[in-house]
Write an enzyme that holds these catalytic residues in place. Structure first.
Site, PDB file in Angstrom:
ATOM      1  N   TRP A  63      -2.740  -2.891  -1.701  1.00  0.00           N
ATOM      2  CA  TRP A  63      -2.454  -4.331  -1.859  1.00  0.00           C
ATOM      3  C   TRP A  63      -3.249  -4.987  -0.745  1.00  0.00           C
ATOM      4  O   TRP A  63      -2.907  -4.860   0.430  1.00  0.00           O
ATOM      5  CB  TRP A  63      -0.953  -4.566  -1.702  1.00  0.00           C
ATOM      6  CG  TRP A  63      -0.509  -5.973  -2.005  1.00  0.00           C
ATOM      7  CD1 TRP A  63      -0.111  -6.441  -3.225  1.00  0.00           C
ATOM      8  CD2 TRP A  63      -0.382  -7.068  -1.090  1.00  0.00           C
ATOM      9  NE1 TRP A  63       0.244  -7.768  -3.118  1.00  0.00           N
ATOM     10  CE2 TRP A  63       0.083  -8.183  -1.824  1.00  0.00           C
ATOM     11  CE3 TRP A  63      -0.623  -7.229   0.278  1.00  0.00           C
ATOM     12  CZ2 TRP A  63       0.329  -9.426  -1.248  1.00  0.00           C
ATOM     13  CZ3 TRP A  63      -0.394  -8.470   0.856  1.00  0.00           C
ATOM     14  CH2 TRP A  63       0.085  -9.550   0.093  1.00  0.00           C
TER      15      TRP A  63
ATOM     16  N   GLU B 196      17.995 -17.542  -8.397  1.00  0.00           N
ATOM     17  CA  GLU B 196      17.527 -16.191  -8.720  1.00  0.00           C
ATOM     18  C   GLU B 196      16.931 -16.148 -10.123  1.00  0.00           C
ATOM     19  O   GLU B 196      15.902 -15.500 -10.350  1.00  0.00           O
ATOM     20  CB  GLU B 196      18.691 -15.191  -8.546  1.00  0.00           C
ATOM     21  CG  GLU B 196      18.418 -13.768  -8.980  1.00  0.00           C
ATOM     22  CD  GLU B 196      17.240 -13.093  -8.278  1.00  0.00           C
ATOM     23  OE1 GLU B 196      16.715 -13.645  -7.300  1.00  0.00           O
ATOM     24  OE2 GLU B 196      16.833 -12.022  -8.758  1.00  0.00           O
TER      25      GLU B 196
ATOM     26  N   GLU C 198       8.233 -14.941 -11.107  1.00  0.00           N
ATOM     27  CA  GLU C 198       7.606 -13.678 -10.713  1.00  0.00           C
ATOM     28  C   GLU C 198       6.877 -12.991 -11.853  1.00  0.00           C
ATOM     29  O   GLU C 198       5.785 -12.482 -11.668  1.00  0.00           O
ATOM     30  CB  GLU C 198       8.673 -12.714 -10.167  1.00  0.00           C
ATOM     31  CG  GLU C 198       9.157 -13.035  -8.777  1.00  0.00           C
ATOM     32  CD  GLU C 198      10.234 -12.073  -8.321  1.00  0.00           C
ATOM     33  OE1 GLU C 198      10.143 -11.559  -7.202  1.00  0.00           O
ATOM     34  OE2 GLU C 198      11.194 -11.828  -9.090  1.00  0.00           O
TER      35      GLU C 198
ATOM     36  N   HIS D 232      19.012 -36.590  -7.922  1.00  0.00           N
ATOM     37  CA  HIS D 232      18.285 -37.039  -6.731  1.00  0.00           C
ATOM     38  C   HIS D 232      16.815 -36.614  -6.757  1.00  0.00           C
ATOM     39  O   HIS D 232      16.221 -36.385  -5.703  1.00  0.00           O
ATOM     40  CB  HIS D 232      18.970 -36.506  -5.474  1.00  0.00           C
ATOM     41  CG  HIS D 232      20.372 -36.999  -5.326  1.00  0.00           C
ATOM     42  ND1 HIS D 232      20.677 -38.319  -5.109  1.00  0.00           N
ATOM     43  CD2 HIS D 232      21.554 -36.355  -5.408  1.00  0.00           C
ATOM     44  CE1 HIS D 232      21.987 -38.463  -5.041  1.00  0.00           C
ATOM     45  NE2 HIS D 232      22.542 -37.287  -5.221  1.00  0.00           N
TER      46      HIS D 232
ATOM     47  N   LYS E 111       6.215  -4.894  -4.193  1.00  0.00           N
ATOM     48  CA  LYS E 111       7.658  -4.731  -4.036  1.00  0.00           C
ATOM     49  C   LYS E 111       8.073  -4.672  -2.580  1.00  0.00           C
ATOM     50  O   LYS E 111       9.152  -5.078  -2.202  1.00  0.00           O
ATOM     51  CB  LYS E 111       8.108  -3.467  -4.765  1.00  0.00           C
ATOM     52  CG  LYS E 111       9.616  -3.367  -4.830  1.00  0.00           C
ATOM     53  CD  LYS E 111      10.067  -2.605  -6.015  1.00  0.00           C
ATOM     54  CE  LYS E 111      11.560  -2.677  -6.155  1.00  0.00           C
ATOM     55  NZ  LYS E 111      12.034  -4.015  -6.560  1.00  0.00           N
TER      56      LYS E 111
ATOM     57  N   ASN F 218      -1.761   2.315   5.651  1.00  0.00           N
ATOM     58  CA  ASN F 218      -0.896   1.223   5.198  1.00  0.00           C
ATOM     59  C   ASN F 218      -0.501   0.424   6.434  1.00  0.00           C
ATOM     60  O   ASN F 218       0.019   0.996   7.387  1.00  0.00           O
ATOM     61  CB  ASN F 218       0.340   1.834   4.509  1.00  0.00           C
ATOM     62  CG  ASN F 218       1.422   0.805   4.239  1.00  0.00           C
ATOM     63  OD1 ASN F 218       1.140  -0.383   4.111  1.00  0.00           O
ATOM     64  ND2 ASN F 218       2.654   1.276   4.165  1.00  0.00           N
ATOM     65  N   GLY F 219      -0.765  -0.880   6.416  1.00  0.00           N
ATOM     66  CA  GLY F 219      -0.413  -1.703   7.578  1.00  0.00           C
ATOM     67  C   GLY F 219      -1.601  -2.561   7.981  1.00  0.00           C
ATOM     68  O   GLY F 219      -2.534  -2.759   7.193  1.00  0.00           O
TER      69      GLY F 219
ATOM     70  N   LYS G 298      13.051 -15.099 -10.974  1.00  0.00           N
ATOM     71  CA  LYS G 298      12.665 -14.037 -11.913  1.00  0.00           C
ATOM     72  C   LYS G 298      11.607 -14.545 -12.875  1.00  0.00           C
ATOM     73  O   LYS G 298      10.630 -13.865 -13.161  1.00  0.00           O
ATOM     74  CB  LYS G 298      13.871 -13.542 -12.734  1.00  0.00           C
ATOM     75  CG  LYS G 298      14.857 -12.675 -12.007  1.00  0.00           C
ATOM     76  CD  LYS G 298      14.421 -11.246 -11.779  1.00  0.00           C
ATOM     77  CE  LYS G 298      13.759 -11.067 -10.455  1.00  0.00           C
ATOM     78  NZ  LYS G 298      14.461 -11.060  -9.251  1.00  0.00           N
TER      79      LYS G 298
ATOM     80  N   CYS H 107       0.829  -1.198   0.000  1.00  0.00           N
ATOM     81  CA  CYS H 107       0.000   0.000   0.000  1.00  0.00           C
ATOM     82  C   CYS H 107       0.868   1.254   0.000  1.00  0.00           C
ATOM     83  O   CYS H 107       1.889   1.315   0.679  1.00  0.00           O
ATOM     84  CB  CYS H 107      -0.956   0.085   1.183  1.00  0.00           C
ATOM     85  SG  CYS H 107      -2.067  -1.297   1.293  1.00  0.00           S
TER      86      CYS H 107
ATOM     87  N   ARG I  68       4.003  -0.579  -4.704  1.00  0.00           N
ATOM     88  CA  ARG I  68       3.705  -1.063  -3.352  1.00  0.00           C
ATOM     89  C   ARG I  68       2.385  -1.850  -3.298  1.00  0.00           C
ATOM     90  O   ARG I  68       2.058  -2.447  -2.283  1.00  0.00           O
ATOM     91  CB  ARG I  68       3.599   0.122  -2.386  1.00  0.00           C
ATOM     92  CG  ARG I  68       4.846   0.966  -2.333  1.00  0.00           C
ATOM     93  CD  ARG I  68       4.646   2.123  -1.376  1.00  0.00           C
ATOM     94  NE  ARG I  68       4.546   1.643  -0.025  1.00  0.00           N
ATOM     95  CZ  ARG I  68       5.572   1.430   0.780  1.00  0.00           C
ATOM     96  NH1 ARG I  68       6.787   1.676   0.350  1.00  0.00           N
ATOM     97  NH2 ARG I  68       5.389   0.985   1.991  1.00  0.00           N
TER      98      ARG I  68
END
Ligand code: G6P
Length: 603
Positions: A76, A479, A486, A502, A598, A100-101, A483, A2, A27
């Site tokens: 969000w 990584e 995402e 394995h 993010k 926000n929170g 990517k 947010c 955000r």
């Protein structure tokens, strides 16, 4: 999670709010809204969707929003579905609130309101704040109502409230970020300075427990005991251009293109051509502790965690100290054992990630010496730790992290060399080599961009990928796979190439391609070639990244020869590009992928 903005001054608030929200969209971007005081009434417009949807709604239906005081929010969702009714601001006739929170005790507070006949209409915890404010406004001034309400809240919050009957924006901060941008006869508020850098370079960062009362020419702050406090005004020189796309189709591509420069900026004032390292002032920790250091604990999330995994190998190699790297959300609920001379390192681009922040708190409560590696200036994690080394990557806007990752590596490498040196190791050669890395990265970006785009075209319709690497290339494989997940929503798994036999080998068939990352260093190269043979024997397609071609590969991305220790800086670039172009061919929203944000300020 947010984003909040606010404005009070002599200009029309609407454009400032919408610009600020666009900058904060990373955000959260499932719904958005604004409230502006117009002709003595609070006008609110909100909608499901992105800022562009909010802007169109305003253009179509609310052309008369001329007020000069307002607040805005991009969401969000945590409590309540992402729809128009749950979008912020939450408002009554007298007051409007963005938040926000998470208000942890909102059910308790709701019961209190219900007893007075007041009920919630949305699925959010935030509406409770608006309802409490409205209730207390009946018998008190806006400031009194604000203080009474905030004192009832438990949890994390950055709150901005707008009142019909006073030209003061009221703010409260606890755990979630909130910054005031100081202008001339105007003031701004935002979750993060990126929303405000086009208007001012002067910022006040509120501290936990602070309340702020803002008029156009005045900022008054009170601490949690309601004592007036002065918070320093800090000047920050991020250029407004750095937060714009600058001709690139997406922030992600721009940020990959900026990686060489981000690493250059991060190292250039901290090491010199003779191999000297100038970190002492920033680290500002007892040199004796660093000399006698016997373990390091690194904690982070997502991409920052993978930077930690890469750096573990470098730290151990050049300092001789044992390094543990932990995922923050697990670490904080574990029972870690620390040695006497431990250094705890928290890595975070945003400096806000809840799990990383709480792990840092846990480390502090355990009496550890703490260091943070952070990109966002004055963020919570930067300020909490005993010392902080900033990555100088500039604002990273795309949700998928790229340039912050290589900048984190740069700091971690410098730190490894610095501690190694204090412990009597000769790291001159490596320190000098680090200086040459940005130029090599630049060449790699320029040489591989088109090629990777071309290769990505023939791979974008697969549904599963394996990413394989050994040694330093194992975390790079992780990584690379992250990517792809995402932004392309394709399932991808990173694995140590030697571990393939394995389990993951069972997945290999013609529809599961492997991305094999193998610079020409022994013993890794030959062993990885055997793994590639095993993949081929099962009809798997292979994209190979190396400085030495193998005929077994179906597609080959040739990379510059570079000292093994520095291969992560170079090999991650084509992997980021591969994910980018696959997502582009699939037509996804690359900078704002579904379900992600993010800055993850919830657990
Ligand atoms: C989110 C982002 C990732 C990031 C992670 C950690 O999941 O989408 O890109 O790596 O958080 O963020 P931090 O700001 O702590 O590095």
């Amino acid at each position: 999670m947010c984003g909040i903005v606010g404005y009070i001054g002599d200009k029309k608030a609407i454009n400032i709010l919408l610009n600020g929200l666009s900058a904060l969209e990373y955000r959260g971007y499932d719904s958005a809204g604004i409230s502006i005081i117009c002709n003595n009434a609070i006008e609110t417009v909100k909608t499901k969707g992105k800022i562009i949807d909010l802007a169109s709604l305003i253009i179509d239906k609310h052309t008369d929003l001329n007020g000069k005081t307002g607040i805005g929010h991009t969401r969000w969702a945590t409590h309540g579905a992402p729809n128009t009714i749950n979008a912020h601001p939450h408002f009554t006739k007298r007051v409007s609130v963005v938040h926000n929170g998470i208000i942890e005790n909102y059910r308790e507070l709701e019961e209190l309101l219900n007893k007075k006949g007041i009920t919630r209409k949305t699925g959010t915890d935030t509406e409770i704040i608006a309802l409490l404010l409205d209730y207390y406004l009946k018998n008190s001034t806006p400031k009194e109502a604000f203080i009474t309400t905030i004192k009832l809240l438990r949890g994390s919050f950055a709150i901005a409230a707008l009142f019909k009957d006073t030209n003061t924006l009221m703010l409260a901060k606890n755990e979630s970020p909130l910054v005031i941008g100081v202008g001339e006869n105007e003031n701004f508020i935002a979750s993060d300075i990126s929303a405000l850098i086009q208007y001012t370079q002067q910022f006040i960062f509120l501290e936990d427990g602070d309340l702020a009362f803002i008029e156009k020419g005045k900022v008054e702050i009170e601490d949690s005991s309601l004592n007036p406090v002065k918070r320093e005004i800090k000047t920050i020189h991020w250029s407004a251009e750095s937060a714009k796309k600058g001709g690139y189709k997406h922030f992600m591509l721009k940020e990959i293109a900026e990686e060489a420069q981000a690493v250059r900026n991060t190292i250039q004032s901290r090491i010199d051509e003779k191999g000297n390292i100038f970190l002492q002032e920033e680290i500002n920790l007892d040199e004796d502790l660093l000399k006698t250091l016997d373990s390091v604990t690194v904690v982070a999330c997502g991409t920052s965690y993978y930077a930690g995994l890469c750096a573990k190998q470098i730290l151990e190699k050049f300092t001789g100290v044992a390094v543990k790297v932990e995922i923050a959300s697990e670490f904080r609920y574990s029972y870690p054992v620390f040695s006497k001379n431990n250094l705890f390192i928290a890595i975070s681009q945003s400096g806000e990630t809840a799990d990383t922040k709480e792990s840092l708190r846990f480390a502090q409560n355990s009496g550890l010496t703490t260091l943070s590696i952070v990109n966002v200036k004055e963020s919570a994690i930067a300020r909490m730790a005993d010392s902080c080394i900033y990555t100088l990557a500039g604002p990273e806007i795309s949700v998928a992290s790229t340039k912050a990752f290589v900048s984190q590596l740069a700091v971690l490498y410098m730190l490894a060399f610095y501690i190694g040196k204090l412990k009597g190791k000769d790291v001159t050669k490596e320190t000098k080599t680090l200086l040459s890395v940005p130029n090599i990265m630049q060449t790699v970006f320029e040489k591989t961009d088109e090629l990777v785009k071309h290769i990505a075209k023939s791979y974008h319709s697969y549904k599963n990928f394996l990413y394989l690497g050994r040694g330093l290339m194992y975390p790079i494989a992780l990584e690379g796979a992250l990517k792809l997940k995402e932004i392309s929503y394709i399932h991808a798994e990173g694995y140590p190439a030697g571990e393939m036999k394995h389990g993951p080998i069972a997945l290999i068939e013609e529809n599961t391609p492997s991305v094999v990352i193998s610079p020409d260093f022994e013993p890794f190269y030959s062993k990885t070639m055997s793994n590639m043979e095993e993949i081929k024997a099962r009809n798997g397609r292979i994209v190979m990244l190396s400085d030495k071609k193998s005929d077994i590969a179906d597609s080959f991305i040739e990379l510059e020869k570079i000292d093994y220790n520095f291969t992560p800086f170079v090999y991650v670039i084509p992997l980021q590009l591969f994910a980018y172009y696959i997502a582009l061919y699939l037509g996804h929203d690359i900078d704002q992928p579904r379900n992600l944000a993010k800055s993850v300020t919830v657990e």
